[in-house]
Motif scaffolding. Sequence first.
Motif, mmCIF file in Angstrom:
data_model
loop_
_atom_site.group_PDB
_atom_site.id
_atom_site.type_symbol
_atom_site.label_atom_id
_atom_site.label_comp_id
_atom_site.label_asym_id
_atom_site.label_seq_id
_atom_site.Cartn_x
_atom_site.Cartn_y
_atom_site.Cartn_z
ATOM 1 N N GLN A 56 0.832 -1.207 0.000
ATOM 2 C CA GLN A 56 0.000 0.000 0.000
ATOM 3 C C GLN A 56 0.869 1.261 0.000
ATOM 4 O OE1 GLN A 56 -2.697 -0.245 3.310
ATOM 5 N NE2 GLN A 56 -3.805 -1.994 2.468
ATOM 6 N N THR B 188 -0.549 -7.951 -2.017
ATOM 7 C CA THR B 188 -1.499 -7.069 -1.333
ATOM 8 C C THR B 188 -2.119 -7.803 -0.149
ATOM 9 O OG1 THR B 188 -3.212 -7.742 -2.906
ATOM 10 C CG2 THR B 188 -2.011 -5.723 -3.391
ATOM 11 N N ASP C 157 -7.995 -9.616 -4.903
ATOM 12 C CA ASP C 157 -8.281 -9.099 -6.241
ATOM 13 C C ASP C 157 -7.426 -7.887 -6.599
ATOM 14 O OD1 ASP C 157 -10.189 -11.044 -6.732
ATOM 15 O OD2 ASP C 157 -11.892 -9.790 -6.141
ATOM 16 N N GLU C 158 -7.144 -7.018 -5.607
ATOM 17 C CA GLU C 158 -6.454 -5.775 -5.930
ATOM 18 C C GLU C 158 -4.987 -5.964 -6.297
ATOM 19 O OE1 GLU C 158 -6.768 -5.638 -1.304
ATOM 20 O OE2 GLU C 158 -7.971 -6.354 -2.998
ATOM 21 N N GLU D 153 -4.174 -4.732 -9.721
ATOM 22 C CA GLU D 153 -3.929 -3.325 -9.990
ATOM 23 C C GLU D 153 -2.422 -3.078 -10.108
ATOM 24 O OE1 GLU D 153 -5.741 -1.215 -6.791
ATOM 25 O OE2 GLU D 153 -7.738 -2.060 -7.150
#
Length: 563
Positions: free
Chosen positions: A193, A225, A255-256, A259
Amino acid sequence: MTTTQPVQDVTNTDPNGPDADWWRQAVVYQIYPRSFADANGDGIGDLQGIISRIDYLERLGIDAVWLSPFYPSALADGGYDVDDYRDIDPRIGTLPEFDAMVERLHAAGIKLIIDIVPNHSSNRHAWFEQAVAAGPGSPERDRYIFRDGRGADGELPPSDWQSIFGGPAWTRVPDGQWYLHLFAPEQPDWNWQNEDVRTDFLATLKFWGDRGVDGFRIDVAHALTKDLPDELPSRADLEDGTSFPEGAHPIWDRDEVHEIYAEWRRLFNSYAPPLAAVAEAWVPAHRRIRYAHPESLGQAFNFDLLQAPWDADRFRTIITENLDLARQSGASSTWVFSNHDVVRHVTRFGLIAQNDAEDPWSPSAGREWLRAGGPADGVDLEVGLKRARAATLMALALPGSAYLYQGEELGLSEVAEIPDDQRQDPTFFRTGGEDVGRDGCRVPLPWTVDGPSYGFGPGPSHLPQPEWFGRYAVQLQSDQPGSTLELYRRAMELRHRLQGAEELEWLDAEDQVLAFRRPGGWVSITNFGDIPVPLPDGELLIITERTDRDLPAYAGAWVKTPE
């Protein structure tokens, strides 16, 4: 961090040209650099050793090399504890030697994929040292995952989580806070993050891309993540597959993470041809699609055959499912039987009782045998080698890319004879020897029939080699009809000549036999049973066991069938 300037800018060819999809049906050969070839005699493989063996790689017929970590490291986890992502371990080589290796590989028509380790650094990484020194709440500490402990004085770890290698997943620093490490304590997890972490990894990927690297293998791609609330879930909750919705596990396969990979893909696509990438993601088959999507990494390891027992129906189901998944993702499938983390497939396929067990089975299957010290009842390495040869020939006939692990072309089995005081894998030490770990598949290769390290180098090797290694040496097998090395060489030669569209047609076959036709009119047939079966009519192109006409038990063949 090292800031050496790249030596080239590889942006001068057509991004949509014929080379853009080189990876789709490539044969990729994994080199574990510390155990491949030692040029300077210090017992550790090095870049000069690899350079000295490029002729061997070229003759083998591979399309690419995947190079496991070569970065500066204390070797707490075989190099997967990285001190500096933009430099070379001085025991392995230098950046100029790396550049020379890339140039020599490319001159031989061989691409290069390198390992990237983005889930964790080493505890010797400059940023981790800064994080420990800076203290709680600092920007430096935010690059990793630090937490206050539980208990009256924070003396208990933030949760009861266990690391992959055994033991607690949290380690305390002098000021009282704890940091997360899903693997060894020497491998603190990054905080993805944090924008510094994301930016710096993009710089690392560009650093190697600009040096001529053709792609990346992404280590533990499904763990970057994390969502860690103030009240952390228990170990039991983490291990319960029903506790969290799909894609929302606190640690795994969120899921992220895609990104991040979408941002990486934009960087990869700025090169021409685009840089390739393959995810190591131990996730359910239907979740691999996301990692293999063209807007994410583009390809993901399919470990299903690696976990399958020796059974024709199970192999056919796995192949069918994974070809379908590849079509859904737009990628090509990958076929893997061995790597640096699992027991070699000669040994796995020789474990008779294990191959009769329920499926799937653990990638570490066979370590019980290793812990017992070597060959014993229920282990038949002669059968294991026959099955391994047949399985690999079948995999090389499949559409998609094949990933080979150094030494499998020699028919090597797992090395059991490693004294406890010479083991290196943290799994062994953190489980108190209950799990012997992965050293048995990482023993340096035998190149000659004798010598202090069977040709690996001029002196002893960093892991002990067994006395039987010389019987599998390159020197002994090269140009010898029927040897495993010559089988691999011939199969690769044929594969390049026969390769066509990424399609296959299943053929009717007897029980425990798999047969399929590839475009161009050739058939792969594999006998999983213990009695011979007839071969199809046509020209016999290659076979794993000599025969008059039938296909022997545990054998495979390719046949050019009549028009």
